[in-house]
Design an enzyme around this catalytic site. Sequence first.
Site, PDB file in Angstrom:
ATOM      1  N   GLU A   1      -2.861  -3.403 -11.336  1.00 48.24           N
ATOM      2  CA  GLU A   1      -1.678  -2.929 -12.131  1.00 48.24           C
ATOM      3  C   GLU A   1      -2.417  -1.915 -13.407  1.00 48.24           C
ATOM      4  O   GLU A   1      -2.893  -3.045 -14.173  1.00 48.24           O
ATOM      5  CB  GLU A   1      -0.582  -2.991 -12.418  1.00 48.24           C
ATOM      6  CG  GLU A   1       0.706  -3.852 -12.049  1.00 48.24           C
ATOM      7  CD  GLU A   1       1.919  -4.624 -11.915  1.00 48.24           C
ATOM      8  OE1 GLU A   1       3.075  -4.018 -12.192  1.00 48.24           O
ATOM      9  OE2 GLU A   1       1.816  -5.785 -12.903  1.00 48.24           O
TER      10      GLU A   1
ATOM     11  N   GLU B   1       6.126 -12.094  -5.536  1.00 46.35           N
ATOM     12  CA  GLU B   1       5.118 -11.154  -5.771  1.00 46.35           C
ATOM     13  C   GLU B   1       3.477 -11.347  -5.987  1.00 46.35           C
ATOM     14  O   GLU B   1       3.338 -12.309  -7.054  1.00 46.35           O
ATOM     15  CB  GLU B   1       6.097 -10.041  -6.314  1.00 46.35           C
ATOM     16  CG  GLU B   1       5.372  -8.224  -6.446  1.00 46.35           C
ATOM     17  CD  GLU B   1       6.144  -7.566  -7.184  1.00 46.35           C
ATOM     18  OE1 GLU B   1       7.885  -8.284  -7.578  1.00 46.35           O
ATOM     19  OE2 GLU B   1       5.466  -7.588  -8.566  1.00 46.35           O
TER      20      GLU B   1
END
Length: 263
Positions: free
Chosen positions: A146, A141
């Site tokens: 974020e 991933e």
Amino acid sequence: MKLSYLLGVLFFTSLLSCSSQKGKDGWRLVWEDEFEGTAFDTATWSKIPRWHPEWAQHMSDNEACYEMRNGNLVLKGIMNPDRTKDTLAYITGGLYTKYKRAFYGGRIEVKAKLEGCTGAWPAIWLKPFEEEKYVWPTGGEIDIMERLNYDSIAYQTVHSVYTQHLGILDNPKRGTTASINPNDYNVYAVEMYPDSVVFFINDKHTLTYPRIETDKEGQFPFDRPYYLLIDMQLGGNWVGKVDTLDLPVEMQIDWVRYYQKEK
């Protein structure tokens, strides 16, 4: 998903690309979405469904969570306007390219403006296109961005068996934080190579995660096709509780661009 179908998808998306356009030095722009229309392109994007992972527990297909405005895709976290059909107090919008558009190597850039909110967790990230073959985190991933709450920093991270199951976080360093302009647009980018994943914010290099020689399992699973997720998440153990008085909250996506190296 069969490899032959995957290769067909990659070839088809290349045919639909902007390959005649010149991109950055050494790069060729092969696809972009400027979000200029009145609706997002369903040939590329789908709404992210609600499911069990913490980040997806408030995802909704409610149209109130989505807007096309002034050349931006707007994804929202809002108080639920109708709890007779959906009992959650607040809901969020997100899109992904799963089953529709794959990215294999190259450079992805996303220009986005992120509103702050206590409990906001907007994200731009990548998961394996053949996801069903790889139980997380075996396929890797890549978190391009974020952001938590009202932070003036963004997190950029990779996940794999090596980092998650074996817990090896600093050999090599698996993530970083970097400054953003919290009140304006920023450009979040990642370059994917057979031997490294390289992160940028506003064209400033922030982190390189390399393939290394090791006898440990799953250190570098990142040389494969991925799909892109962009989502306005709310709440969770990492970001903390949501202050519903801060809602609604938005992430505005000006554009997404995908480049490949000039030959």
